[in-house]
Enzyme design. Structure first.
Site, PDB file in Angstrom:
ATOM      1  N   GLU A   1      48.706  34.892  59.992  1.00  0.00           N
ATOM      2  CA  GLU A   1      49.427  34.733  61.131  1.00  0.00           C
ATOM      3  C   GLU A   1      49.289  33.634  62.104  1.00  0.00           C
ATOM      4  OE1 GLU A   1      48.947  38.466  63.398  1.00  0.00           O
ATOM      5  OE2 GLU A   1      49.766  39.764  61.721  1.00  0.00           O
TER       6      GLU A   1
ATOM      7  N   ASP B   1      48.030  39.901  52.690  1.00  0.00           N
ATOM      8  CA  ASP B   1      47.676  39.605  54.055  1.00  0.00           C
ATOM      9  C   ASP B   1      46.183  39.394  54.625  1.00  0.00           C
ATOM     10  OD1 ASP B   1      49.025  39.330  56.621  1.00  0.00           O
ATOM     11  OD2 ASP B   1      49.238  41.434  56.891  1.00  0.00           O
TER      12      ASP B   1
ATOM     13  N   LYS C   1      49.155  35.397  53.286  1.00  0.00           N
ATOM     14  CA  LYS C   1      49.986  35.362  54.244  1.00  0.00           C
ATOM     15  C   LYS C   1      48.679  35.438  55.651  1.00  0.00           C
ATOM     16  CE  LYS C   1      51.924  38.877  56.618  1.00  0.00           C
ATOM     17  NZ  LYS C   1      51.527  38.983  57.759  1.00  0.00           N
TER      18      LYS C   1
ATOM     19  N   GLU D   1      58.855  37.934  62.819  1.00  0.00           N
ATOM     20  CA  GLU D   1      58.750  39.126  63.400  1.00  0.00           C
ATOM     21  C   GLU D   1      58.943  39.296  65.021  1.00  0.00           C
ATOM     22  OE1 GLU D   1      55.477  41.454  62.274  1.00  0.00           O
ATOM     23  OE2 GLU D   1      55.991  43.144  63.546  1.00  0.00           O
TER      24      GLU D   1
ATOM     25  N   ASP E   1      48.424  43.882  56.393  1.00  0.00           N
ATOM     26  CA  ASP E   1      47.381  44.738  57.142  1.00  0.00           C
ATOM     27  C   ASP E   1      47.832  46.008  57.728  1.00  0.00           C
ATOM     28  OD1 ASP E   1      48.433  43.266  58.799  1.00  0.00           O
ATOM     29  OD2 ASP E   1      46.841  42.360  59.592  1.00  0.00           O
ATOM     30  N   SER E   2      49.208  46.128  57.579  1.00  0.00           N
ATOM     31  CA  SER E   2      49.791  47.369  58.408  1.00  0.00           C
ATOM     32  C   SER E   2      49.269  48.787  57.544  1.00  0.00           C
ATOM     33  CB  SER E   2      51.094  47.563  58.156  1.00  0.00           C
ATOM     34  OG  SER E   2      51.782  47.180  56.908  1.00  0.00           O
TER      35      SER E   2
HETATM   36  O1  KIV Z   1      51.227  43.803  57.658  1.00  0.00           O
HETATM   37  C1  KIV Z   1      52.366  44.045  57.659  1.00  0.00           C
HETATM   38  O2  KIV Z   1      52.882  44.928  57.011  1.00  0.00           O
HETATM   39  C2  KIV Z   1      53.225  42.728  58.221  1.00  0.00           C
HETATM   40  C3  KIV Z   1      54.764  42.925  58.072  1.00  0.00           C
HETATM   41  C4  KIV Z   1      55.243  43.956  58.867  1.00  0.00           C
HETATM   42  C5  KIV Z   1      55.302  41.620  57.903  1.00  0.00           C
HETATM   43  O3  KIV Z   1      52.594  41.861  58.454  1.00  0.00           O
END
Ligand code: KIV
Length: 263
Positions: free
Chosen positions: A114, A82, A112, A181, A43-44
């Site tokens: 969190e 994510d 993924k 992280e 989600d980055s």
């Molecule tokens: O969103 C993302 O890119 C991440 C990574 C930095 C682990 O969660």
């Protein structure tokens, strides 16, 4: 060879795992062609390609759109989607439904989420229902408002113990791996040694079982400052800027198009 969550998990203790984010078919094909076994559609993407300030505004629809594009671009890599902010936090049922959408509609191989022990029940339900899960603890950007900034986590012994417990809870719940992280290297190594599933570090030191970085950071694409844990393997921002400036000058001066570009 198409990577699965089980094959990635089996690398623990055998070979260090490389993972990279990708956001579209082009970046996914570059990562896949480099034989990197796992792609995280992070989600980055909110910051790297959509222009948001944080990951919080990223929606399910945006994540599905980009995950579909990544799935079209990669043949072999394990594709991990994510789950965006508030797509799983409100209830287990919502988490199951949205995770299912990533596998059914966007051809992801895993998701993924969190959070540590607080996510154990969700992870267990997802895994029981056929969805492989990668955990994520330490600095969790979806909790940035609560954490008060992008800071190293687990610096006190109490915080370190809590992170160790969180990592154990994620493993117990059935995740195939966990992202660590921004934690001290010593803690990254301790957690990695204590778990039987691989740890994937980002700013968590060399003792982790694997590493993940953000595509645009690793290739120096943004021109903005990057966190200390990033190593730049290329400086594409400079290259691209120079190419664009030369194109502009050549159009203005009538140098481009030349004979060779003309029918
Ligand atoms: O969103 C993302 O890119 C991440 C990574 C930095 C682990 O969660």
């Amino acid at each position: 060879m198409k990577w699965t969550a089980a094959k990635l998990k089996a690398l623990k203790g055998e070979k260090k795992i490389s993972m990279l984010t990708a956001y579209d078919a082009l970046t996914a094909s570059l990562v896949d062609d480099a034989d990197i076994p796992a792609i995280l559609v992070g989600d980055s993407l909110g910051m790297t390609v959509l222009g948001y300030e944080t990951t919080l505004p990223v929606s399910m629809n945006e994540m599905l759109h980009h995950t579909r594009a990544v799935s079209r671009g990669a043949r072999n890599a394990l594709i991990i989607a994510d789950m965006p902010f508030m797509s799983y936090q409100p209830s287990i049922a919502m988490g199951l439904e949205n995770a299912g959408r990533f596998l059914k509609e966007a051809h992801a191989d895993a998701v993924k989420v969190e959070g540590g022990a607080i996510r154990a029940e969700l992870i267990e339900s997802l895994v029981k229902n056929g969805v492989p899960v990668l955990g994520h603890i330490g600095l969790t950007p979806q909790s940035i408002k609560e954490m008060g900034g992008y800071k190293v986590q687990g610096k006190t012994s109490e915080q370190a113990r809590k992170l160790m417990d969180d990592a154990m809870a994620i493993e117990q719940a059935g995740a195939f791996g966990v992202v660590l992280e921004c934690v001290p290297a010593e803690l990254g190594e301790m957690i990695s040694k204590a778990l039987t599933i691989p740890t994937i570090g980002i700013g968590a030191g060399a003792g982790c079982d694997g590493q993940v970085l953000v595509f645009t950071d690793l290739l120096g694409m943004s021109g903005k400052p990057v966190p200390k844990f990033v190593k730049k393997y290329a400086y594409l921002h400079t290259l691209i800027s120079e190419g664009l400036a030369t194109y502009k000058t050549e159009v203005e001066e009538g140098v481009f198009p030349g004979e060779e570009h003309t029918y």
